[in-house]
Design an enzyme around this catalytic site. Structure first.
Site, short mmCIF file in Angstrom:
data_model
loop_
_atom_site.label_atom_id
_atom_site.label_comp_id
_atom_site.label_asym_id
_atom_site.label_seq_id
_atom_site.Cartn_x
_atom_site.Cartn_y
_atom_site.Cartn_z
N CYS A 11 -18.65 2.49 1.12
CA CYS A 11 -17.94 1.98 -0.04
C CYS A 11 -17.71 3.16 -0.97
O CYS A 11 -18.25 4.24 -0.75
CB CYS A 11 -18.77 0.94 -0.77
N GLU A 56 -10.10 7.19 28.56
CA GLU A 56 -10.00 7.33 27.10
C GLU A 56 -9.48 8.74 26.73
O GLU A 56 -8.66 8.88 25.82
CB GLU A 56 -11.37 7.05 26.46
N ASN A 113 -23.58 1.38 -2.52
CA ASN A 113 -23.01 1.80 -1.24
C ASN A 113 -24.19 1.98 -0.28
O ASN A 113 -25.14 2.69 -0.59
CB ASN A 113 -22.26 3.14 -1.43
N GLY A 114 -24.15 1.30 0.86
CA GLY A 114 -25.25 1.41 1.82
C GLY A 114 -25.62 0.03 2.36
O GLY A 114 -24.87 -0.93 2.20
N LYS A 120 -6.19 9.35 24.50
CA LYS A 120 -6.20 10.13 23.25
C LYS A 120 -5.13 11.21 23.31
O LYS A 120 -4.38 11.41 22.37
CB LYS A 120 -7.57 10.81 23.02
N TRP A 168 -16.31 -1.87 1.38
CA TRP A 168 -16.12 -2.03 2.82
C TRP A 168 -17.24 -2.96 3.26
O TRP A 168 -18.40 -2.56 3.35
CB TRP A 168 -16.23 -0.66 3.51
N HIS A 183 -5.61 9.41 46.86
CA HIS A 183 -4.81 8.27 47.32
C HIS A 183 -3.43 8.24 46.66
O HIS A 183 -2.80 7.19 46.62
CB HIS A 183 -5.56 6.96 47.06
N ARG A 219 -12.43 4.81 1.66
CA ARG A 219 -13.82 4.52 2.04
C ARG A 219 -14.08 3.03 2.22
O ARG A 219 -15.14 2.62 2.67
CB ARG A 219 -14.78 5.06 0.97
N LYS A 263 -2.18 1.18 13.12
CA LYS A 263 -3.64 1.11 13.24
C LYS A 263 -4.12 -0.25 13.73
O LYS A 263 -5.04 -0.34 14.50
CB LYS A 263 -4.26 1.44 11.87
N GLU A 286 -1.45 9.75 23.27
CA GLU A 286 -0.97 9.07 22.06
C GLU A 286 -0.78 10.01 20.87
O GLU A 286 0.04 9.75 20.02
CB GLU A 286 -1.88 7.90 21.67
C1 F6R Z 1 -6.09 4.10 20.53
C2 F6R Z 1 -6.33 2.92 19.71
C3 F6R Z 1 -5.88 1.61 20.22
C4 F6R Z 1 -6.82 0.48 19.78
C5 F6R Z 1 -6.25 -0.89 20.17
C6 F6R Z 1 -7.21 -2.02 19.85
O1 F6R Z 1 -6.61 5.26 19.95
O2 F6R Z 1 -6.87 3.02 18.62
O3 F6R Z 1 -5.73 1.62 21.59
O4 F6R Z 1 -8.07 0.69 20.37
O5 F6R Z 1 -5.04 -1.10 19.52
O6 F6R Z 1 -7.51 -2.04 18.50
P1 F6R Z 1 -8.77 -2.81 17.95
O7 F6R Z 1 -9.98 -2.14 18.46
O8 F6R Z 1 -8.64 -2.74 16.46
O9 F6R Z 1 -8.67 -4.22 18.46
#
Ligand code: F6R
Length: 598
Positions: A2, A472, A100-101, A476, A74, A495, A27, A593, A479
């Site tokens: 927070c 993964e 915060n905590g 990363k 948060w 294969h 935060r 996001k 993307e």
């Molecule tokens: C990739 C990424 C996405 C999320 C996906 C699910 O870096 O962030 O692939 O993992 O959109 O999002 P959440 O976890 O918020 O359901």
């Protein structure tokens, strides 16, 4: 995670607090509030939502004073709401606090306070703090605060004010706080970015220290009563940098935050070599687990399958959330459906959970955002407490998901009376340090990024529990740098995919010590024989040095911890490559996001 802000001086405090909260919003941004003191009264305004909306509240005109505290939240305990927003006050609105905590023993303290007649109105762990101060207050605020914090278990950064006192008291254990020194005015903040436009002279409180801040002076003492030194630091960063705490991007900052997020996550979850999770499930009744998620969270689910099947011996199916609900899934008695989501708002995952519930399954969420829609839809939940993740590419939430899944697997094993090696529990406790060590390789990985950032494509290969980390790593990289990348189980290469290998198409291997290390060495030879470049991430560098010029050593851990450790180099490599290519790392093209559409 927070944000806290405080001001005492001659100016009107309200605009200073609100601007500070705006800077601290990264935060936490589910609710906020301020408290100002005027004419020996506390004036408080709180609201669910963002600072932007808060600024438009007509009631703000009534909140005035030259001394005040503010908070942006948060949520950890209790949904985001006006009632759960800080500041919290005692029964008579004489004292206000922001926190915060996490207070681990809050339930116990809350029960005692309620028995003693205190009126606790929120669901937060924080509110009990102000009631404890009220209980111990007999005219000396400092003394009451000291008695209170001695009873608290967990972490806190606290700002406290009283309607009759010309000071703000700040206390720190685990959560950051800094005092900003002005001319005839003082500031307090959980992050110096919130006060940088007023002063560059700051004193960081250390753990277990308390400060009494007045308009022209402040004293710091240790919680054992000893006077402490004040070390004044000059801040040199500009505002833009400090918002990312000196990091170039939020993604970089979030990668380097991982030792701390995992430390926070583990706090209170291992006691006497036993895993403590408060879950509303009976492990002995679970016959099968279906894990559903998207993207990075789906990769975490794949690792979870290895963990749960190995330790708890319960069969696990992993399903893309976007596929699950449309294929009329079979749900039997004894099935538990687990949804993993950082945001808790992903539409596909939410709908998969709803579908599972409709079919009668018990549901569990592994979620970062408290109060999110998925966290409210599931029967039971594990919050990963990774704090706000601002970079669109998920990093710290992923390792917090992996760690939560490992704890969950061990919890299920315990519930089914299966043996857990003590050595593994010891290693889990060491995990934040091991992650730190793995991140210490960043310069080496930056050099590799320089060598490989012009590649036309990338393979990420691994075996066993590290295979999802290869997937993964590829996600990363593609993307944020837009380089085509694929992750595979190393044995699958021959294969078909191996056809792509040439000198401009490198392969990163995750090759920790394990029963399949010899097999993966053969796969490395297959790539080398076709003139493919290799990067090897391993905890057995002596053995693998002869196979590649590019060997990244990571700390030696058990195979079950290695996926978490191996995540660091793949995140860093993607980050540094994208940076060299000049990409918009925190907001990659076409992405958002939180994906709230199907
Ligand atoms: C990739 C990424 C996405 C999320 C996906 C699910 O870096 O962030 O692939 O993992 O959109 O999002 P959440 O976890 O918020 O359901």
């Amino acid at each position: 995670m927070c944000g806290i802000i405080g001001y005492i001086g001659k100016k009107e405090a309200q605009p200073i607090l609100i601007k500070g909260l705006e800077r601290l919003e990264y935060r936490g941004y589910d609710s906020l509030g301020i408290c100002l003191q005027k004419n020996n009264k506390l004036h408080i305004l709180k609201k669910k939502g963002r600072v932007e909306d808060f600024k438009r509240l007509p009631l703000l005109a009534n909140i005035q004073g030259n001394l005040g505290i503010g908070h942006t939240r948060w949520a950890t305990h209790g949904v985001p709401s006006q009632l759960n927003a800080h500041p919290h006050t005692d029964c008579h609105q004489n004292i206000a606090i922001v926190h915060n905590g996490i207070i681990e023993n809050y339930q116990l303290l809350k029960n005692v306070l309620i028995k003693e007649g205190h009126k606790i109105v929120s669901q937060t762990d924080s509110e009990i703090i102000v009631h404890l101060i009220e209980k111990f207050y007999h005219g000396d605020l400092e003394e009451a605060v000291l008695k209170t914090v001695n009873l608290l278990e967990g972490t806190f950064g606290l700002a406290i004010m009283h309607k009759d006192k010309n000071n703000i008291i700040a206390v720190r254990r685990g959560s950051p706080l800094a005092i900003g020194i002005g001319r005839g005015e003082m500031f307090l903040a959980s992050d110096v970015s919130a006060m940088l436009e007023h002063t560059r002279q700051v004193v960081y409180l250390k753990d277990n220290q308390m400060a009494v801040i007045r308009r022209n002076s402040f004293q710091i003492k240790n919680l054992d009563g000893q006077k402490a030194e004040k070390e004044i630091k000059m801040i040199k960063w500009n505002l833009d940098q400090i918002e990312k705490s000196g990091y170039k991007h939020f993604m970089e900052k979030e990668i380097f935050e991982q030792p701390e997020t995992i430390k926070d996550l583990l706090r209170g979850k291992i006691k006497n070599n036993t895993i403590k999770l408060s879950l509303n499930i009976e492990p002995e009744r679970i016959k099968r687990i279906i894990i559903t998620a998207c993207g990075t969270s789906w990769h975490a689910a794949l690792v979870g399958k290895y963990f749960i099947e190995h330790f708890a011996r319960i069969p696990v199916v992993v399903d893309y959330a976007s596929e699950f609900r449309y294929r009329n899934p079979i749900i039997n008695e004894g099935d538990l459906v687990v949804g993993i989501s950082q945001s808790g708002e992903t539409a596909d995952t939410l709908e998969a959970i709803r579908e599972a519930k409709k079919k009668g399954a018990a549901t569990l969420g592994i979620i970062n955002v408290v109060g999110s829609t998925i966290s409210q839809a599931v029967d039971s939940g594990i919050f990963i407490h990774a704090g706000p993740e601002i970079g669109v590419a998920s990093t710290k939430a992923f390792t917090a998901q992996l760690t939560s899944l490992l704890l969950f697997a061990l919890y299920l094993a315990q519930g089914n009376n299966l043996k857990i090696e003590k050595a593994l529990i010891l290693e889990l406790k060491q995990l934040p340090n091991q992650i730190k060590e793995s991140l210490a390789n960043h310069k080496e990985i930056k050099a590799l990024a320089k060598q490989f950032y012009k590649s036309k494509g990338f393979f990420f290969l691994a075996r066993g529990v590290n295979t999802p980390i290869a997937l993964e790593g590829a996600l990363k990289l593609k993307e944020i740098s837009y380089i085509p990348a694929e992750g595979y189980p190393a044995g699958e290469m021959k294969h078909g995919p191996i056809a792509l290998i040439d000198k401009d198409f490198p392969t990163l291997f995750l090759a920790p010590r394990s029963a399949t290390l010899n097999k993966i060495i053969s796969n490395m030879q297959e790539i080398k024989a076709r003139k493919g470049e290799t990067i090897i991430v391993t905890n057995d560098p002596k053995r693998l040095k002869r196979l590649s010029h590019s060997v990244v050593e990571v700390p030696l851990t058990s195979e079950w911890i290695s996926p978490i450790i191996n995540t660091m180099p793949v995140q860093l490599l993607a980050y540094y490559i994208a940076d060299l290519k000049g990409c918009n790392i925190d907001k990659p093209r076409n992405l958002a996001k939180s994906v709230t559409v199907e």
